[in-house]
Design a protein around this motif. Structure first.
Motif, short mmCIF file in Angstrom:
data_model
loop_
_atom_site.label_atom_id
_atom_site.label_comp_id
_atom_site.label_asym_id
_atom_site.label_seq_id
_atom_site.Cartn_x
_atom_site.Cartn_y
_atom_site.Cartn_z
N PRO A 83 0.83 -1.22 0.00
CA PRO A 83 0.00 0.00 0.00
C PRO A 83 0.86 1.26 0.00
CG PRO A 83 0.10 -0.90 2.22
CD PRO A 83 0.84 -1.88 1.32
N ASP A 86 -0.72 4.52 1.31
CA ASP A 86 -1.38 4.51 2.62
C ASP A 86 -0.64 5.43 3.59
OD1 ASP A 86 -2.31 3.75 5.26
OD2 ASP A 86 -3.19 1.99 4.32
N THR A 87 -1.32 6.45 4.07
CA THR A 87 -0.67 7.42 4.96
C THR A 87 -0.30 6.81 6.31
OG1 THR A 87 -2.87 8.17 5.67
CG2 THR A 87 -1.81 9.41 3.90
N THR A 88 -1.07 5.82 6.78
CA THR A 88 -0.74 5.19 8.06
C THR A 88 0.57 4.44 7.96
OG1 THR A 88 -3.09 4.94 8.64
CG2 THR A 88 -1.52 3.52 9.79
N ARG A 215 -4.04 -3.75 7.61
CA ARG A 215 -2.88 -3.20 6.89
C ARG A 215 -1.63 -4.04 7.16
NH1 ARG A 215 -5.20 1.59 8.94
NH2 ARG A 215 -5.91 3.04 7.34
#
Length: 326
Positions: A83, A86-88, A215
């Motif tokens: 990902p 994906d900011t996380t 995630r």
């Protein structure tokens, strides 16, 4: 045919880690701390590279190691599923990068003892952050264990702590970034574990039988190494010898890439304060490795303080195990 080559081992590893018990996760964390604790001995072997260059090469070689680890573990097709947007995951990578860079740079400004004492504050930061941000009620045994562990490590180095002036204070400030970033990292992974649990429960309630996966946070370890190397690159004098590169390769693979990957796995099972408490074993093992590998004989404060830390960890884990199986 390609799937027959790449899938069996990664699938077996995923199944094994998915069934990891709480005791297994705690044992995995002990392995993590053993590998982390080799940093001092390995760094002592580097002759020409110093400070920012050691940090740079360790991060670069960690990134290379993570590419190899994830390719073998998840298969070549894994990189199409990462990902990247994906900011996380990127936030987790940024926190890893801060820890990678701060720890090694702090050692170049102040003594290892000063850095270890600052990083020993990790359980306190993690527990307080868990209470504030996750509203997680901590049992009294955990608070007592945190207090005893911190006091034990502080006692071990009380006679060596020297705040000094100038460079010393810069080193202290850099070292403090390690426990602050680590506590945020543990909370981030704990939130992800909660999110994955909610997805599983929702799938059971819907009766669809399709469980959406949480995630994958392992790429964050790679991202952190890349970010750390990118930050250090403008300041590297490139003085490392061929012999230095051997030791730096060991730092990248066995001291950082492998244990950080295992840490992500263990954090899926253990609570954040438990992970940070077990992480304190790094200090004890580091002292023993320095005794064995560098001839640094620990004094009585080390034995007393180390006994306090190990005792606190053992009692906390035993009480937690009893509560879990009550």
């Amino acid at each position: 045919m390609p799937s027959l080559v790449s899938d069996p081992v990664p699938s077996a590893l995923r199944t094994s880690f998915a069934r990891l018990s709480r005791g297994g996760a705690a044992a995995l964390m002990v392995v993590v701390t053993l590998l982390w604790a080799t940093a001092g001995v390995l760094t002592r072997q580097v002759q020409h590279a110093q400070g920012v260059e050691v940090t740079f090469w360790r991060s670069v070689l960690t990134a290379v190691s993570m590419v190899l680890i994830l390719t073998v573990w998840r298969g070549p097709g894994y990189w199409r599923r990462v990902p990247w947007a994906d900011t996380t995951v990127w936030l987790s990578g940024l926190l890893w990068g801060i820890m990678y860079t701060s720890f090694m740079m702090a050692i170049s400004f102040t003594t290892v003892a000063n850095v270890l004492i600052m990083t020993a504050l990790n359980p306190m930061f993690t527990a307080l952050a868990s209470r504030i941000f996750l509203k997680h009620r901590l049992p009294m045994r955990t608070w007592v264990a945190i207090a005893v562990a911190v006091l034990g490590i502080a006692y071990m180095y009380a006679t060596k702590l020297n705040f000094g002036q100038g460079r010393e204070m810069v080193g202290i400030a850099l070292a403090l970034l390690v426990p602050v970033s680590a506590s945020m990292q543990f909370l981030l992974m704990h939130r992800e574990k909660q999110r994955a649990q909610r997805l599983r429960e929702q799938a059971l309630q819907d009766g669809s039988g399709h469980v959406q996966q949480g995630r994958d946070m392992l790429p964050a370890v790679l991202m952190g190494a890349v970010l750390s190397a990118a930050f250090c690159l403008p300041f590297v004098p490139f003085q490392a010898s061929a012999g230095d590169m051997v030791w730096l390769s060991l730092l990248g693979m066995f001291q950082l890439a492998i244990p950080c990957s295992l840490l992500v796995v263990a954090s899926r099972v253990l609570h954040a304060p438990e992970v940070s408490l077990l992480g304190q074993l790094e200090t004890i093992f580091g002292i023993l490795f320095a005794w064995w590998g560098a001839g640094e004989v620990p004094g009585m404060p080390v034995f007393i303080g180390g006994g306090m830390v190990l005792g606190a960890l053992a009692i906390n884990e035993l009480l937690g195990w009893k509560e879990h199986h009550a």
